[in-house]
Design a protein around this motif. Structure first.
Motif, PDB file in Angstrom:
ATOM      1  N   ASP A 110       0.833  -1.203   0.000  1.00 38.42           N
ATOM      2  CA  ASP A 110       0.000   0.000   0.000  1.00 38.42           C
ATOM      3  C   ASP A 110       0.872   1.259   0.000  1.00 38.42           C
ATOM      4  OD1 ASP A 110       0.885  -0.067   2.605  1.00 38.42           O
ATOM      5  OD2 ASP A 110      -1.096   0.235   3.523  1.00 38.42           O
ATOM      6  N   ARG A 111       1.956   1.194  -0.738  1.00 38.77           N
ATOM      7  CA  ARG A 111       2.816   2.342  -0.978  1.00 38.77           C
ATOM      8  C   ARG A 111       3.569   2.105  -2.279  1.00 38.77           C
ATOM      9  NH1 ARG A 111       8.218   2.029  -0.049  1.00 38.77           N
ATOM     10  NH2 ARG A 111       9.028   0.106   0.889  1.00 38.77           N
ATOM     11  N   ILE A 112       4.290   3.120  -2.739  1.00 33.80           N
ATOM     12  CA  ILE A 112       5.037   3.029  -3.988  1.00 33.80           C
ATOM     13  C   ILE A 112       6.448   2.525  -3.696  1.00 33.80           C
ATOM     14  CG2 ILE A 112       5.864   4.294  -6.012  1.00 33.80           C
ATOM     15  CD1 ILE A 112       2.788   4.051  -5.722  1.00 33.80           C
ATOM     16  N   LEU A 113       6.800   1.394  -4.289  1.00 27.28           N
ATOM     17  CA  LEU A 113       8.155   0.889  -4.159  1.00 27.28           C
ATOM     18  C   LEU A 113       9.124   1.763  -4.948  1.00 27.28           C
ATOM     19  CD1 LEU A 113       7.634  -2.974  -4.576  1.00 27.28           C
ATOM     20  CD2 LEU A 113       7.849  -1.671  -2.453  1.00 27.28           C
ATOM     21  N   THR A 114      10.314   1.944  -4.421  1.00 28.55           N
ATOM     22  CA  THR A 114      11.350   2.684  -5.129  1.00 28.55           C
ATOM     23  C   THR A 114      11.992   1.777  -6.175  1.00 28.55           C
ATOM     24  OG1 THR A 114      13.128   2.032  -3.621  1.00 28.55           O
ATOM     25  CG2 THR A 114      11.827   3.984  -3.015  1.00 28.55           C
TER      26      THR A 114
END
Length: 242
Positions: A221-225
């Motif tokens: 539930d977040r943007i992976l780098t």
């Protein structure tokens, strides 16, 4: 950590209590993690995909025959291209509108359209999905206002794919294949996921003809780098011999 062995036998998972030590993907924001490395067609629990993220987001396998054409193998979970699919037992409860979807797949028949690798929808039936269509990777979003299909190149059959979608109204969409960011081939990014509910379910698309082998799924539930995508890819490459 390199592939763990006991003698000449690979050890797929290592736990300390309930904590998963190996494999060790990026854990921050990990909401769901299915891995087909250690399950067989003879397993007592073969019809359940256990969520090893610890968030209780298990899924049920539907219509699998648990044979070489419809079930588990050393290549993962094989879909028959007819009616095999997976469905959520519980809703995936996110803390953010952002989402990253990581898929490790193989044995794709690119001549077969509408192969939904993952189909996510909320209670209002808004849906986001990653599929094979027209011999390309298709990121499909329908948010009640607009519907979009955006297409990316996928040249070989065995691929590690990560799709990141920011949750704002000005959505950024990125796709990585084998850890490397790839360019949009066709389509326009004119739809976003800002109005999706934070609870999602894995469901069967009405025209699903998936005929791939699924090795693993992770949902964040977040943007992976870029670096985190690379980390997870290298881990899967080591474990599955990609």
């Amino acid at each position: 950590m390199t592939q763990v062995k006991l003698g000449d036998k690979n050890i797929p998972f290592i736990y300390q209590g309930n904590k998963l030590l190996y494999p060790n993907p990026v854990k921050d924001g990990l909401m769901l993690y299915y891995d087909m490395k250690a399950t067989s067609n003879n397993s007592q629990y073969k019809d359940t995909l256990k969520d090893i993220s610890g968030n209780n987001n298990d899924a049920t396998l539907k219509n699998f025959n648990f044979t070489s054409e419809s079930g588990y193998s050393d290549k993962g979970l094989k879909f028959d291209g007819v009616d095999d699919h997976i469905t959520s037992v519980n809703s995936i409860k996110r803390n953010s509108k952002d989402i990253s979807i990581e898929l490790n797949i193989g044995d794709i028949d690119k001549s077969k359209n509408w192969q939904y690798l993952v189909y996510l929808r909320d209670a209002n039936l808004k849906q986001m999905s990653v599929l094979i269509h027209g011999g390309m990777l298709d990121v499909h979003i329908a948010n009640d206002t607009t519907t979009q299909h955006t297409y990316y190149s996928i040249s070989e059959l065995n691929k590690h794919i990560t799709v990141t979608l920011t949750g704002g109204t000005d959505m950024t969409q990125n796709v990585y294949v084998d850890g490397n960011k790839v360019n949009l081939l066709s389509g326009t990014i004119n739809s976003n996921i800002s109005n999706f509910l934070n609870e999602l379910n894995i469901a069967k698309a009405y025209n699903d003809t998936n005929k791939s082998s699924l090795k693993s799924i992770k949902i964040y539930d977040r943007i992976l780098t870029d670096q985190e995508v690379q980390h997870n890819y290298k881990l899967e490459k080591e474990r599955w011999g990609l």
